[in-house]
Motif scaffolding. Structure first.
Motif, PDB file in Angstrom:
ATOM      1  N   TYR A  14       0.720  -1.206   0.175  1.00 33.09           N
ATOM      2  CA  TYR A  14       0.090   0.023  -0.044  1.00 33.09           C
ATOM      3  C   TYR A  14       0.856   1.311  -0.122  1.00 33.09           C
ATOM      4  CZ  TYR A  14      -3.043   3.593   1.901  1.00 33.09           C
ATOM      5  OH  TYR A  14      -3.785   4.878   2.163  1.00 33.09           O
ATOM      6  N   GLY A  84      -4.039   2.226  15.178  1.00 34.87           N
ATOM      7  CA  GLY A  84      -4.483   2.598  14.103  1.00 34.87           C
ATOM      8  C   GLY A  84      -5.732   1.563  13.599  1.00 34.87           C
ATOM      9  N   SER A  85      -6.529   2.144  12.951  1.00 32.28           N
ATOM     10  CA  SER A  85      -7.599   1.103  12.329  1.00 32.28           C
ATOM     11  C   SER A  85      -6.864   0.391  11.284  1.00 32.28           C
ATOM     12  CB  SER A  85      -8.908   1.754  11.779  1.00 32.28           C
ATOM     13  OG  SER A  85      -8.593   2.753  11.106  1.00 32.28           O
ATOM     14  N   ASP A  86      -5.886   0.615  10.682  1.00 30.93           N
ATOM     15  CA  ASP A  86      -5.160  -0.246   9.799  1.00 30.93           C
ATOM     16  C   ASP A  86      -4.771  -1.689  10.594  1.00 30.93           C
ATOM     17  OD1 ASP A  86      -5.164   1.258   7.401  1.00 30.93           O
ATOM     18  OD2 ASP A  86      -3.297   2.260   7.944  1.00 30.93           O
ATOM     19  N   LEU A  89      -8.004  -3.544  11.136  1.00 29.83           N
ATOM     20  CA  LEU A  89      -8.320  -4.228   9.998  1.00 29.83           C
ATOM     21  C   LEU A  89      -7.548  -5.320   9.775  1.00 29.83           C
ATOM     22  CD1 LEU A  89      -9.332  -0.852   8.070  1.00 29.83           C
ATOM     23  CD2 LEU A  89     -10.912  -2.550   9.006  1.00 29.83           C
ATOM     24  N   TYR A 110     -10.949   1.619  -0.237  1.00 25.43           N
ATOM     25  CA  TYR A 110      -9.838   1.820   0.636  1.00 25.43           C
ATOM     26  C   TYR A 110      -8.741   0.574  -0.169  1.00 25.43           C
ATOM     27  CZ  TYR A 110      -6.535   2.419   4.468  1.00 25.43           C
ATOM     28  OH  TYR A 110      -5.344   2.731   5.254  1.00 25.43           O
ATOM     29  N   PRO A 150     -15.936   0.348   3.489  1.00 28.75           N
ATOM     30  CA  PRO A 150     -16.124   1.486   4.548  1.00 28.75           C
ATOM     31  C   PRO A 150     -17.191   2.249   4.405  1.00 28.75           C
ATOM     32  CG  PRO A 150     -14.223   1.713   2.699  1.00 28.75           C
ATOM     33  CD  PRO A 150     -15.086   0.460   2.390  1.00 28.75           C
ATOM     34  N   ALA A 154     -14.357   5.136   0.909  1.00 27.39           N
ATOM     35  CA  ALA A 154     -13.362   5.910   0.397  1.00 27.39           C
ATOM     36  C   ALA A 154     -12.601   5.643  -0.938  1.00 27.39           C
ATOM     37  CB  ALA A 154     -12.002   5.960   1.504  1.00 27.39           C
ATOM     38  N   ASP A 180     -15.869  -0.469   7.849  1.00 28.39           N
ATOM     39  CA  ASP A 180     -14.876   0.395   8.387  1.00 28.39           C
ATOM     40  C   ASP A 180     -15.742   2.032   8.406  1.00 28.39           C
ATOM     41  OD1 ASP A 180     -12.492   2.051   8.301  1.00 28.39           O
ATOM     42  OD2 ASP A 180     -11.730   1.051   6.626  1.00 28.39           O
ATOM     43  N   ALA A 182     -14.270   4.618   9.317  1.00 26.05           N
ATOM     44  CA  ALA A 182     -13.013   5.740   9.683  1.00 26.05           C
ATOM     45  C   ALA A 182     -13.662   7.025   9.563  1.00 26.05           C
ATOM     46  CB  ALA A 182     -11.896   5.292   8.419  1.00 26.05           C
ATOM     47  N   TYR A 183     -14.553   7.331   8.753  1.00 21.48           N
ATOM     48  CA  TYR A 183     -15.237   8.681   8.507  1.00 21.48           C
ATOM     49  C   TYR A 183     -16.632   8.858   9.102  1.00 21.48           C
ATOM     50  CZ  TYR A 183     -10.971   8.657   5.673  1.00 21.48           C
ATOM     51  OH  TYR A 183      -9.541   8.388   5.033  1.00 21.48           O
ATOM     52  N   THR A 206     -11.592   4.866  14.074  1.00 23.92           N
ATOM     53  CA  THR A 206     -10.344   5.387  14.274  1.00 23.92           C
ATOM     54  C   THR A 206     -10.420   6.848  15.059  1.00 23.92           C
ATOM     55  OG1 THR A 206      -8.337   5.994  13.102  1.00 23.92           O
ATOM     56  CG2 THR A 206     -10.248   6.292  12.200  1.00 23.92           C
ATOM     57  N   SER A 208      -7.898   8.538  14.261  1.00 21.01           N
ATOM     58  CA  SER A 208      -7.090   9.265  13.349  1.00 21.01           C
ATOM     59  C   SER A 208      -7.605  10.567  12.570  1.00 21.01           C
ATOM     60  CB  SER A 208      -6.386   8.313  12.119  1.00 21.01           C
ATOM     61  OG  SER A 208      -5.646   7.420  12.584  1.00 21.01           O
ATOM     62  N   LYS A 209      -9.037  10.700  12.474  1.00 22.66           N
ATOM     63  CA  LYS A 209      -9.640  11.610  11.510  1.00 22.66           C
ATOM     64  C   LYS A 209     -10.484  12.675  12.650  1.00 22.66           C
ATOM     65  CE  LYS A 209      -8.464   8.763   8.488  1.00 22.66           C
ATOM     66  NZ  LYS A 209      -7.187   8.784   7.502  1.00 22.66           N
ATOM     67  N   ARG A 217      -1.794   6.980  16.451  1.00 24.38           N
ATOM     68  CA  ARG A 217      -2.025   5.530  15.830  1.00 24.38           C
ATOM     69  C   ARG A 217      -3.132   4.565  16.836  1.00 24.38           C
ATOM     70  NH1 ARG A 217      -2.682   5.924  12.296  1.00 24.38           N
ATOM     71  NH2 ARG A 217      -2.339   3.857  11.342  1.00 24.38           N
TER      72      ARG A 217
END
Ligand code: PMP
Length: 355
Positions: A14, A84-86, A89, A110, A150, A154, A180, A182-183, A206, A208-209, A217
């Protein structure tokens, strides 16, 4: 090629967005929050016990897990935290996607999903989004080894109505469905509400946002105790101490300040809605984003050209040179003044552009 070289795992990694250095730049390329973390987070950072770094952190990350469980009204045995959600996931892929049947995720989504599937040797198929970039729930009503998408998606920003998310979960009683989110805090409705009814649903979020802590993280998953237990078993088979001491301390502080959280979200959503009008006036089209970014394409100017022009101006946005995406720019919602600078530049570009 040396023999040992033949044994090296071959992967196509990635590619994360650029983290450009320097003073005078506008960074709208990785969907970070333009506002600082909550004031209590700064305080907790200043008050951190230096001496405590000598010791390992709590492997169960109890403080953070309990705090999230209380905030979201679920049991502590329904929360899993990760780097982090990475990380969350990736752990979920490793834990739940072990069937011979393909895991399903959208063709435009994503791009890390494909990377994890390849890394872990998980078969997958990618149903195409429709012409308007929407997920078609019925594409996920067939035999599969699991489903992940997601919401909002995304890089489109499009939100799939919760009733449609539920349709997908309802049609997949034999597999795990991962949403997912994330947003999600920028306007959507979380699938967390469905957790009581579906044991096979995992909701991932997450810090992160919406919580301005990409640098710390922190990500987490909510699901049935059975799913969370399974993820913890995999985690303890891989790395017991995923959450470091600062992220445990600062993460809990971020969750405590609800007022700051709401205020920051409102500012970003307000700026996003204003930005939609400006983009439209300038001749851009875009899916109606419910996230903290807008995925925009101009009626005349090719995205690749705009991307380069913006970069020369030290305005960083994200460009994906991929089928269906290559005429779009993904632009994170920044602070008001950053968006003003972006629009001033775009106005110049649009008015002065010749093919
Ligand atoms: N899911 C989606 C859809 C994302 O866009 C991102 C951000 N790159 C992530 C997960 C991972 O975010 P993080 O690891 O920072 O929580």
């Amino acid at each position: 090629m040396k023999t040992w070289e033949r044994n090296i795992r071959k992967v196509v990694p990635y590619v994360p967005g650029e983290q450009p250095k320097g003073e005078k730049l506008i960074k709208l390329n990785t969907n970070e929050n333009p506002y600082p973390p909550a004031p209590g987070v700064r305080q907790a950072l200043l008050e951190m016990d230096f001496e405590s770094l000598r010791k390992y952190p709590d492997p169960a990350a109890r403080a953070l897990v309990d705090c999230l469980a209380e905030y979201y009204g679920v049991g502590a045995d329904q929360v899993f935290v990760g780097v982090g959600s990475d990380d969350v996931l990736a752990t979920a892929f490793l834990t739940f996607f072990n069937s011979e049947k393909p895991v399903l995720f959208p063709d435009v989504t994503y791009s890390f999903y494909k990377v994890w599937a390849e890394l872990f040797g998980i078969p997958y198929e990618t149903p195409a989004l429709d012409k308007a970039f929407l997920i078609r729930p019925e594409d996920y009503f067939r035999e599969n080894g699991g489903v992940i998408f997601p919401n909002p998606n995304a890089p489109t920003g499009l939100f799939l109505d919760l009733s449609q998310v539920e349709e997908i979960v309802r049609h997949n009683p034999d597999g795990i469905v991962i949403v997912d989110e994330a947003y999600i805090d920028f306007g959507g409705e979380s699938a967390r509400k469905l957790l009581d009814r579906y044991e096979n649903l995992l909701v991932v979020q997450t810090f992160s946002k919406s919580r301005s802590l990409a640098g710390m993280r922190i990500g987490f998953a909510m699901g049935s105790p059975r799913l969370i237990q399974a993820m913890n078993d995999v985690k303890y088979s891989y790395n017991s101490y995923t959450m470091n001491l600062p992220s445990l301390a600062l993460g809990t502080e971020a969750v405590k300040d609800e007022a700051y959280f709401r205020e920051t979200l409102e500012k970003i959503v307000h700026t996003r809605e204003k930005a939609k009008k400006r983009f439209q006036e300038l001749g851009f089209t875009f899916p109606d984003s419910m996230a903290n970014f807008i995925f925009a394409s101009h009626e005349r100017i090719p995205a690749a050209e705009l991307f380069s022009a913006l970069q020369r101006e030290r305005i960083f946005v994200r460009y994906f040179d991929a089928p269906r995406l290559s005429n779009y720019l993904r632009i994170t919602i920044g602070r008001e003044e950053e968006m003003e600078a972006l629009f001033a530049f775009l106005e110049d570009q649009v008015s002065g552009w010749k093919p």
